[in-house]
Structures are given as C-alpha cells and as structure tokens.
Design an enzyme around this catalytic site. Structure first.
Site, PDB file in Angstrom:
ATOM      1  N   ASP A  84      43.488  28.477  -9.660  1.00  0.00           N
ATOM      2  CA  ASP A  84      43.218  27.911  -8.344  1.00  0.00           C
ATOM      3  C   ASP A  84      42.945  29.075  -7.375  1.00  0.00           C
ATOM      4  O   ASP A  84      43.659  30.079  -7.412  1.00  0.00           O
ATOM      5  CB  ASP A  84      44.493  27.138  -7.933  1.00  0.00           C
ATOM      6  N   LYS A 137      23.289  31.483   0.372  1.00  0.00           N
ATOM      7  CA  LYS A 137      22.923  30.666   1.513  1.00  0.00           C
ATOM      8  C   LYS A 137      23.455  29.247   1.297  1.00  0.00           C
ATOM      9  O   LYS A 137      23.709  28.909   0.148  1.00  0.00           O
ATOM     10  CB  LYS A 137      21.411  30.659   1.702  1.00  0.00           C
ATOM     11  N   HIS A 167      17.083  33.821  -1.996  1.00  0.00           N
ATOM     12  CA  HIS A 167      16.395  34.101  -3.280  1.00  0.00           C
ATOM     13  C   HIS A 167      14.888  34.259  -3.101  1.00  0.00           C
ATOM     14  O   HIS A 167      14.223  34.848  -3.934  1.00  0.00           O
ATOM     15  CB  HIS A 167      16.741  33.043  -4.340  1.00  0.00           C
ATOM     16  N   LYS A 171      11.638  37.011  -4.896  1.00  0.00           N
ATOM     17  CA  LYS A 171      10.414  36.582  -5.596  1.00  0.00           C
ATOM     18  C   LYS A 171       9.384  37.695  -5.512  1.00  0.00           C
ATOM     19  O   LYS A 171       9.074  38.181  -4.420  1.00  0.00           O
ATOM     20  CB  LYS A 171       9.837  35.321  -4.947  1.00  0.00           C
ATOM     21  N   GLU A 205       7.064  20.452  -1.850  1.00  0.00           N
ATOM     22  CA  GLU A 205       7.759  20.094  -3.091  1.00  0.00           C
ATOM     23  C   GLU A 205       7.485  18.627  -3.396  1.00  0.00           C
ATOM     24  O   GLU A 205       7.629  17.773  -2.518  1.00  0.00           O
ATOM     25  CB  GLU A 205       9.258  20.357  -2.954  1.00  0.00           C
ATOM     26  N   ASP A 224      17.742  24.278   5.345  1.00  0.00           N
ATOM     27  CA  ASP A 224      17.673  24.537   3.900  1.00  0.00           C
ATOM     28  C   ASP A 224      16.627  25.607   3.565  1.00  0.00           C
ATOM     29  O   ASP A 224      16.897  26.498   2.763  1.00  0.00           O
ATOM     30  CB  ASP A 224      17.337  23.229   3.164  1.00  0.00           C
ATOM     31  N   HIS A 229      14.250  31.046   3.892  1.00  0.00           N
ATOM     32  CA  HIS A 229      13.115  31.420   3.042  1.00  0.00           C
ATOM     33  C   HIS A 229      11.830  31.621   3.857  1.00  0.00           C
ATOM     34  O   HIS A 229      11.118  32.606   3.685  1.00  0.00           O
ATOM     35  CB  HIS A 229      12.824  30.347   1.995  1.00  0.00           C
ATOM     36  N   LYS A 315      10.068  17.581   1.155  1.00  0.00           N
ATOM     37  CA  LYS A 315      10.290  16.985  -0.171  1.00  0.00           C
ATOM     38  C   LYS A 315       9.360  15.786  -0.309  1.00  0.00           C
ATOM     39  O   LYS A 315       9.000  15.156   0.694  1.00  0.00           O
ATOM     40  CB  LYS A 315      11.741  16.497  -0.284  1.00  0.00           C
TER      41      LYS A 315
HETATM   42  C1  BG6 Z   1      16.526  26.315  -2.251  1.00  0.00           C
HETATM   43  C2  BG6 Z   1      16.622  25.016  -1.527  1.00  0.00           C
HETATM   44  O1  BG6 Z   1      17.112  27.354  -1.520  1.00  0.00           O
HETATM   45  O2  BG6 Z   1      15.151  26.628  -2.484  1.00  0.00           O
HETATM   46  C3  BG6 Z   1      15.916  23.911  -2.285  1.00  0.00           C
HETATM   47  O3  BG6 Z   1      17.990  24.671  -1.325  1.00  0.00           O
HETATM   48  C4  BG6 Z   1      14.502  24.305  -2.621  1.00  0.00           C
HETATM   49  O4  BG6 Z   1      15.930  22.686  -1.550  1.00  0.00           O
HETATM   50  C5  BG6 Z   1      14.489  25.677  -3.288  1.00  0.00           C
HETATM   51  O5  BG6 Z   1      13.963  23.322  -3.496  1.00  0.00           O
HETATM   52  C6  BG6 Z   1      13.076  26.155  -3.530  1.00  0.00           C
HETATM   53  O6  BG6 Z   1      13.091  27.346  -4.237  1.00  0.00           O
HETATM   54  P1  BG6 Z   1      12.070  27.642  -5.406  1.00  0.00           P
HETATM   55  O7  BG6 Z   1      12.359  29.027  -5.834  1.00  0.00           O
HETATM   56  O8  BG6 Z   1      12.343  26.619  -6.464  1.00  0.00           O
HETATM   57  O9  BG6 Z   1      10.712  27.449  -4.817  1.00  0.00           O
END
Ligand code: BG6
Length: 459
Positions: A84, A137, A167, A171, A205, A224, A229, A315
């Site tokens: 825990d 994040k 992330h 890339k 997306e 998000d 990003h 989305k």
């Molecule tokens: C994430 C988001 O950080 O990035 C997601 O929480 C999103 O909602 C994703 O789909 C997109 O990342 P990638 O690398 O799949 O384009």
C-alpha cells in the site's frame, strides 16, 4: 552532464499505462542496450515476482511485439514490491530492493492525488537522495493546482530532477519540426508574419472516449491535449532559434514563445461534444465536457503579430491524423486572373500516423495558357515513428537528458494561456460522430478557411 541512473522504479506497475506504454518501452530500451539496471515495479496487487513477470509478458504481447531475447534480459532485471502506498513498510522494502543504487529514477504512473503520499514515503525511506522523479500529465487542472503540485514535488526534488512527461515531445516528427527549421537556413527568412498568413494544427481522432469515460469527463479536450501536446507543437513551430543545443537553451526558447502567446478569451474557442458521449460509462448524465475544441491563438511578438494560429482537435472525427499546415501569403497582385485556393502555397508537416513534410506550390500547366495546378513537393516521407515516444522519454530520463520534459515555467505558461477558457465559459455544441465538429468552427476560421482536411493530403 547528468550521470546515468542506476535503478528504474515505477509506481502503478500493474496499471493501464504500465501495460500499454511502460513495459513495451522497457523492452525496446533493453533491446537497444540502453537499460541494464534493476527495474522495480511497485503496486498493491499481492503478486509474486513470477506473477508480475508473467503480467509484463502478457502486456507486451497484447500492446506491442514480444522480443524473446530482449524480454529474457528484461525479466532478469525485474523486481516487484507489493504494498500500500500509505504504508511505510512498502518504502522500506523498496529501499532494500534498491540495494546500493544511488541514482534511481522513480516514475509515478499513478493519479496525481497519490503523488503526495508516494513522494513523502520515498523521502522518509531515503529513496529520494540522488533520485529523479518522472510524472505523467495532466499536470494540474489549472494554474493554481499545477502550482500546488509543483510546490509538493519541490519539497522532495529540485527542479532539475523533476521530469514532467508530455509524450508528444517524445515523438520524432515533433522533434523534426525543430530540426527542419534550424538545420535549413532557407526557412528562417520566411518564417514570420511577412511570409506566413496563418497556421493550422489539426489533431483528429476517429475513435471516441470509450473505456476512459470517467477520466475524460473530468478533463475534456482542452486539458487533455491542447494545454500540453498542441501547445508543445506550437512552441516547436514558432519559437526563436535556440541559443545552442543544450537542453535548457531549447526549453528557454519554448518558454519565451509560450510566454508571448496571448491568453485565450471565450471568443477564441468553439467547444463541441459528440452525440452519444453522455451515454458513455463514467460520463455524467448532463455533462458539458468538450470532446472537441477549435481555438484561435495569437502570438504577440514581432515575428508573429497578426498571424492567427488555428488549432482543431477532437474525438469521433472523420480521420485519425495530426497535421500542421503553414499557409504562406498569396501573391500580392493577381497577375494570371486565376482562382487560387488559400492553401496553395504551404508547408505541410504531418506528424501522424505517417510522417511527411510537403511544400505546396502552383505549377503552370503545359500549353499556351497561363494557368496552373496545385502540386506538392514531398521533402520527406516515412511510414511512422521508429522509436515510440515512451521509449525515447524513459531512455532520456535514465540518461538525465531533460530537453523533452516540461519545465515548471513551461507548465505555468501553458496554463496561463488556457485558463480563461476552462469550464463552461463557452457554449457546448453537439456534433455528429464522424463529422468535423460543430458548424460554428466555420465562422471562427472565416477568411482564413477552409480548415485543413488531413484526408486530402494523405499519401
Ligand atoms: C493522450 C490523450 O495524452 O494523447 C489521449 O490523453 C489522446 O486522449 C492521446 O488520444 C493521443 O496521443 P497519440 O500519441 O496516440 O497521438
């Protein structure tokens, strides 16, 4: 130069992020010869090391491709601490597992609400000495909560030891934006308001929120992906040339740019929600969370004054693709009396799923008439990223390379831009799944339209 880490610890080791991203990334690092230190998973599942290793294997099989040789080496490095996070015993066991390690990396793949208990547990057991911490994040929900999180982490870690993951920065094509701009002097003279009319960034997306209903409903598109990003992409695209190659020079340039972005107002945003979103498990019945956002940014610098930057993300759009379209000015006088599309002269940078850079121009058709066609010179084309972002970023954290991690001042600058449009300060419009979002976005882009459709430029 920072020294290499001598252990890798990850909290939330049995969770989703570990399964989808961390185990596959660790396997790649082992295969590339970049990881040969103990890898210690921490979670509360009462598993043995064998069960944990079997879980890691299944995760890689499901979310990546198993490399038997690399996995065998990774298994030899794996350790598991079950406990825990609120129990001091968990951290005493971790300290024992760390053995002689003096420079561990601790990766918090857990919700921010658990950061305090884990960070204080690490500190009390002597696990923070010489250590780095990696956090995921979203970094806060607004400027205030991000500042609180920073203050909390700074109690145990100095800023140079905090690695905030976005992330997108890991890339390769996002890195390539900086490389292309600053390795080729032809771009610098035209990279400004005199030659560039507008910039569009689309992150579309095709899929919906699906199993992430409760997380997504508390976040929405702006928090998000826009706050992190897409502002990171804006920074790479628009920053001044860095003063040198070291990681702080590049982060300084990013920060300087983001500090010059004008805070958004409700007039700069159109929010949308796809029909059917409210039926997703975990989503509140009358939710007003956006699953789509279109935004108009302004940068108050000599270079960018008057150049609008349009961002569109959501989305359930018609396609999964991320693409940047830099639109150059039209010719100042219409010599050939042609109807020229506004996108005619452009630099198109496609970030995913495939990677390409294309220069759009008009070329004269053969014959006696002075009329032309749209053509695009493909400067570069690749099927996709060679190194997944998490492998790049975890490798960097292990090496102590900070450039691709978001510094405190960058986080602050990003929230300062976004904060005025958070919550219900603007209406939420419904849109049909599979469409390009609410019609209100057309009025928003106005004479700078149409919005770029990444389907028309796919190879
Ligand atoms: C994430 C988001 O950080 O990035 C997601 O929480 C999103 O909602 C994703 O789909 C997109 O990342 P990638 O690398 O799949 O384009």
């Amino acid at each position: 130069m920072a020294e290499d880490a001598d252990a890798f610890v990850f909290f939330g080791a049995t969770g989703d992020l570990a399964a989808k991203q961390i185990f596959p990334a660790l396997q790649i690092l082992v295969a590339n010869g970049e990881l040969d230190v103990p890898v210690i998973g921490v979670a509360d599942a009462p598993w043995s090391l064998e069960e944990f290793t079997a879980h890691a294997r299944r995760a890689i099989e499901e979310h990546a491709t198993l490399d038997e040789a690399a996995f065998a080496t990774l298994s030899g490095l794996l350790r598991y601490v079950s406990g825990d996070y609120a129990d001091t015993e968990t951290f005493t066991t971790l300290r024992t597992e760390l053995g002689a390690a003096e420079r561990p990396v601790h990766y918090l793949a857990i919700p921010p609400s658990l950061f305090e208990v884990v960070a204080s547990g690490l500190a009390a057991s002597g696990c923070t000495d010489g250590a780095r911490i990696v956090v995921e994040k979203p970094f806060g929900r607004d400027a205030g909560s991000a500042a609180e999180l920073n203050a909390l982490l700074h109690r145990y870690f100095s800023e140079d030891r905090i690695y905030r993951i976005d992330h997108y920065l890991g890339k390769d094509p996002v890195q390539n934006i900086i490389y292309t701009r600053f390795a080729n002097p032809i771009f610098e003279p035209i990279w400004n308001r005199s030659y560039i009319r507008a910039i569009q960034i689309t992150m579309a997306e095709e899929f919906g929120v699906e199993a992430r209903g409760s997380f997504y409903d508390s976040v929405g598109t702006i928090r998000d992906v826009v706050q992190n990003h897409l502002l990171a992409v804006v920074a790479n695209l628009c920053m001044e040339p860095p003063a040198g190659p070291d990681s702080d020079a590049i982060r300084d340039a990013r920060a300087m740019l983001l500090k010059a972005v004008r805070p958004l107002t409700p007039a700069d945003v159109v929010r949308g929600q796809y029909e059917g979103y409210r039926d997703t498990p975990g989503v509140a019945a009358g939710s007003t969370t956006e699953t789509f956002a279109a935004i108009r940014l302004a940068i108050d610098t000599w270079r960018w004054s008057g150049v609008p930057i349009f961002i569109r993300s959501g989305k359930h759009l018609p396609e999964t693709a991320t693409e940047i379209m830099v639109q150059f000015h039209r010719p100042p006088a219409d010599v050939f009396r042609e109807i020229v599309p506004p996108t005619s002269s452009h630099l198109r940078i496609r970030v995913s799923p495939d990677i390409s850079i294309g220069l759009g121009m008009r070329m004269k058709q053969p014959g006696d008439r002075m009329v032309g066609d749209e053509v695009e010179l493909r400067l570069s084309e690749q099927p996709g990223s060679v190194l997944p972002p998490y492998a790049r970023l975890l490798g960097d954290a292990l090496r102590g390379a900070t450039e691709l991690f978001t510094r405190e001042d960058l986080v602050d600058a990003q929230w300062r831009i976004i904060e005025p449009i958070l919550g219900d300060v603007t209406p939420i419009y419904r849109y049909r799944p599979g469409s390009w979002g609410p019609d209100e976005t057309i009025g928003m882009i106005g004479a700078f339209g149409p919005w770029n459709d990444p389907r028309t430029t796919a190879p």
